[in-house]
Design a protein around this motif. Structure first.
Motif, PDB file in Angstrom:
ATOM      1  N   LEU A  33       0.824  -1.218   0.000  1.00  0.00           N
ATOM      2  CA  LEU A  33       0.000   0.000   0.000  1.00  0.00           C
ATOM      3  C   LEU A  33       0.852   1.261   0.000  1.00  0.00           C
ATOM      4  O   LEU A  33       0.342   2.360  -0.220  1.00  0.00           O
TER       5      LEU A  33
ATOM      6  N   SER B 291       0.604   3.460  -2.834  1.00  0.00           N
ATOM      7  CA  SER B 291      -0.574   4.327  -2.944  1.00  0.00           C
ATOM      8  C   SER B 291      -0.168   5.785  -3.098  1.00  0.00           C
ATOM      9  O   SER B 291       0.822   6.239  -2.538  1.00  0.00           O
TER      10      SER B 291
ATOM     11  N   ASN C 229      -3.757   6.372  -8.077  1.00  0.00           N
ATOM     12  CA  ASN C 229      -3.804   5.390  -6.995  1.00  0.00           C
ATOM     13  C   ASN C 229      -4.029   3.986  -7.539  1.00  0.00           C
ATOM     14  O   ASN C 229      -3.351   3.029  -7.153  1.00  0.00           O
TER      15      ASN C 229
ATOM     16  N   LEU D 106      -1.280   1.187  -7.255  1.00  0.00           N
ATOM     17  CA  LEU D 106      -1.602  -0.005  -6.470  1.00  0.00           C
ATOM     18  C   LEU D 106      -1.606  -1.259  -7.341  1.00  0.00           C
ATOM     19  O   LEU D 106      -1.348  -2.356  -6.841  1.00  0.00           O
TER      20      LEU D 106
ATOM     21  N   SER E 269     -10.108   0.658  -4.231  1.00  0.00           N
ATOM     22  CA  SER E 269      -8.830   0.685  -4.942  1.00  0.00           C
ATOM     23  C   SER E 269      -7.718  -0.002  -4.152  1.00  0.00           C
ATOM     24  O   SER E 269      -6.750  -0.480  -4.726  1.00  0.00           O
ATOM     25  N   VAL E 270      -7.846  -0.052  -2.825  1.00  0.00           N
ATOM     26  CA  VAL E 270      -6.834  -0.732  -2.014  1.00  0.00           C
ATOM     27  C   VAL E 270      -7.251  -2.158  -1.681  1.00  0.00           C
ATOM     28  O   VAL E 270      -6.422  -2.956  -1.230  1.00  0.00           O
TER      29      VAL E 270
END
Length: 769
Positions: free
Chosen positions: A327, A330, A589, A593, A648-649
């Motif tokens: 992460l 990010s 992002n 990612l 998105s994560v």
């Protein structure tokens, strides 16, 4: 196990030392904390604010119940709020119907006065005339008043200090809300709402604190209740909780030592750490209980549990930590902070579960008797085997179907939509967007060729051309620029003849108009919001209805194309917008990612190959690692289809989580083949027997615990919780159904006899085995 007291003391001491980093933690109260300081789109916005006025504002909506904003009572309320606006700390500009500049010509004199200055001095006819003017005037309608004249707003532009701007914003909003509560009693026939960007972003600290009080305790209670019910071991559960809490202290403290602020994203980390730490604890406790049930003494049962779980726990922790550390790819710092905190916490949970937990359990009357009541899962192999091909085909078809839906997901986010609809500030902002003003503001700062060049008719014609280009977008609400001021003055100084609502014919005339106008302006109503100090650049403000991230970036592309066509130097012409900055960050992002996901996947694959010392098992493990994520995102397309911050994560985080079950299953399978010398069929059966129950327990526990995130008032948290639940459910289906069948198909599906399975296992006797 021979240094139990030392193990307990050292692990507790290490956690406390790391945890001290959180003693001076501060809450984040600024939406710009979601950006890196080097973010170009954010810096474009900051540059525009430095040249003109701030983009920060707090607004008060005024809605008279008689639906007439030009009634004397409503206008008095607006005047009172306007005067109050100047008393607000850090106020830079106040805009409302009452202080909007109303220009007209009286003989040879240009009159610049407030639209509503003395309510009592205006006759009903004059009020009606000014209402007609306001509801038709560009830059007033759809901003300060609705076209129907039933709703208005007072906007206060705020210029916060660079240091501690978040806390300053919180105090300002509290100050405004307190005053509105007072004025609400004074005008019972009018409804007031506090809205604006500052009102929204200052909701963050309250959400952080509320989530901190609810999400983590709720997750902890859910996990504790579930495990108490299934394992029937209250003391053992408390030992597991203590292990998880130490991991939380270590993970959160390690990040907070660096001075980062606690954001609504970071506040989720304790819940995530406790969930994953408890998964390690469950595997150790289940095998410990199974050892006791086979007649082993306490110390031996703990040692055997450590032995059989050591490699799986180490490697699951490493792989899960890698996915969280990814992460750091990010574009948004809060997610990187969460990834680092969770990664450190997971690694500390690994250490604590293999040292602190068994040492502590040794001294406690903990036996986890509930494990012996759970059914054996090895017998499922008998049902899988005759239908292996059908099951594989079924999984492939489901996989292909769900994967084909993934393109239906779309990137779309908006900072206002980060907040749950049940929150008052979100409801009020939705009300404002629906009734009076757009939610997307785009600033375009356009340079002239020289100081004072903004008076040149050629420059003003370029502004006119730009506004015509902007008006081609049907979602445009209105634009504000110097052009509207110039055209209005030109009309005023030609006896208000509508035919003269056009650009002045010469630079000198435009300069004289503006000089005459500015000399007549009251305090606080200058043109600094549209013109820079040396008259070499002006700002066009365009307000739109809701735009998706893609639509907003496409709009920027069209504007940039116009700038390029008109030979503007793109190093000086700036497009700045908080909405646009978020849209770009979201796209970046996802791209970053995705790179982090690939890096994590490669690293995890290498770890698995190293762990199993087998290319075949390492490659097979990729199937149950990739299938669940693909299936989950296909399901998401059916549920929502909107990829926001939380989503998105999700793909990166869930990669590390779903690997855990695969590692535990294949580790037990490999242990059975190499250490117990079982044939392939029996090794698969052994793996199902020893780890199947723990996998079901950890999946159920994780699903229940991640449910706590669904109660957050921060939508990215809800999305993260839901996609994780979907993914881990898909993962356990793949690991307990598809993976065993693949092992049988690839390495043999016959139960050969005799085999080592018929002999007592190490630590077992012929009687109790």
């Amino acid at each position: 196990m021979n240094h139990r007291i030392a193990s307990i003391m050292l692990v507790v001491l290490g956690a406390l030392l790391l945890g001290m980093g959180g003693k001076d933690a501060q809450f984040s109260a600024n939406q710009r904390d979601f950006f890196k300081p080097t973010d170009q789109n954010l810096n474009n916005l900051i540059k525009i604010e430095q040249d003109y006025t701030s983009d920060k504002n707090v607004m008060v909506l005024v809605e008279p119940r008689n639906k007439n904003i030009f009634s004397p009572n409503a206008l008095r309320a607006i005047q009172q709020l306007t005067e109050f606006g100047w008393s607000i700390p850090y106020s830079q500009r106040v805009e409302s119907l009452s202080n909007h500049l109303y220009t007209r010509v009286d003989g040879d004199e240009l009159m610049v006065e407030f639209l509503v200055e003395d309510v009592n001095a205006l006759s009903p006819q004059e009020l009606l005339a000014r209402k007609r003017y306001a509801t038709q005037k560009t830059g007033v309608k759809d901003y300060l008043i609705t076209r129907d004249g039933d709703l208005s707003l007072v906007s206060v532009i705020l210029n916060f200090p660079e240091q501690d701007s978040g806390q300053a914003a919180v105090k300002v909003v509290e100050y405004v809300r307190d005053y509105v509560a007072t004025i609400d009693q004074q005008y019972p026939d009018i409804d007031f709402r506090v809205v604006g960007g500052v009102a929204v972003e200052t909701s963050l600290p309250a959400i952080v604190q509320q989530d901190g009080r609810t999400i983590f305790p709720f997750a902890l209670i859910l996990v504790f209740a579930f495990l108490s019910f299934t394992l029937r071991d209250l003391i053992g559960n408390l030992a597991c909780i203590a292990t998880s809490v130490l991991a939380i202290f270590a993970g959160m403290g390690a990040v907070l030592w660096s001075g980062v602020k606690v954001s609504p994203i970071l506040v989720n980390t304790p819940a995530i750490i406790v969930i994953i730490a408890m998964a390690d604890c469950i595997h150790l406790m289940v095998n410990y209980a199974q050892g006791l049930n086979k007649g082993l003494d306490k110390k031996t049962a703990l040692e055997k549990s450590i032995e059989v779980n050591f490699s799986p726990i180490v490697f699951t922790s490493l792989t899960t930590a890698v996915s969280f550390f990814a992460l750091n790819f990010s574009e948004s710092p809060p997610f990187a902070h969460m990834g680092t905190a969770a990664g450190v916490g997971i690694l500390y949970a690994m250490l604590a579960s293999l040292t602190f937990l068994p040492a502590l359990v040794y001294y406690l009357p903990s036996k986890a008797r509930g494990v012996t009541k759970l059914p054996s899962m090895g017998r499922l192999i008998h049902y899988y085997q005759p239908h292996g091909n059908k099951i594989i085909v079924g999984f492939v078809l489901v996989m292909i179907t769900l994967a084909s839906l993934i393109p239906l997901n779309r990137l779309d986010d908006n900072f206002v939509e980060f907040f749950d609809k049940k929150l008052e500030v979100r409801r009020d902002m939705d009300f404002m967007i629906e009734r009076i003003s757009g939610s997307v503001v785009v600033n375009i700062s356009i340079p002239a060729t020289e100081n004072g060049g903004i008076y040149d008719p050629q420059y003003l014609n370029l502004l006119d051309d730009l506004e015509q280009r902007l008006q081609q977008n049907p979602q445009l609400r209105f634009t504000t620029s110097l052009l509207e001021v110039m055209k209005t003055l030109n009309k005023n100084l030609h006896q208000d003849d509508p035919d003269w609502y056009r650009i002045p014919e010469s630079r000198e005339l435009a300069s004289q108009y503006l000089l005459m106008y500015e000399m007549s302006l009251p305090f606080g109503q200058d043109l600094n919001n549209l013109i820079n100090f040396d008259r070499s650049e002006t700002r066009v403000i365009a307000v739109y209805d809701q735009l998706s991230d893609k639509e907003l970036i496409d709009l920027e592309g069209h504007i940039q194309s116009w700038l390029d066509q008109h030979a503007f130097d793109t190093k000086h012409a700036i497009i700045g917008s908080a909405n646009l900055a978020f849209a770009h960050m979201q796209y970046t992002n996802v791209n970053n990612l995705s790179k982090g996901f690939v890096v994590a996947l490669i690293f995890i694959s290498l770890l698995l190959i190293a762990m199993f010392r087998s290319w075949s098992l390492g490659l097979i493990s990729m199937i149950p690692n990739l299938f669940p994520a693909a299936m989950a995102f296909g399901v998401w397309a059916l549920i929502s289809g909107k990829i926001g911050f939380g989503m998105s994560v999700g793909i990166t985080i869930t990669l590390g989580i779903v690997v855990d079950d695969t590692i535990h299953f294949l580790a037990k399978y490999k242990y059975a083949r190499e250490q117990l010398h079982l044939n392939n069929y029996e090794a698969v059966e052994y793996a199902m027997d020893t780890v199947g129950v723990a996998m079901l327990l950890t999946t159920a526990m994780m699903s229940i615990a991640f449910t706590a995130l669904l109660f957050s008032d921060f939508i990215p948290n809800q999305d993260l919780g839901l996609i994780t639940i979907i993914t881990i459910i898909c993962a356990v289906l793949v690991d307990l159904v598809l993976l065993p069948i693949l092992l049988l198909k690839l390495f043999g599906d016959k139960k050969d006899a005799p085999s080592a399975r018929d002999e007592p296992l190490p630590g077992e006797s012929a009687v109790n085995g």
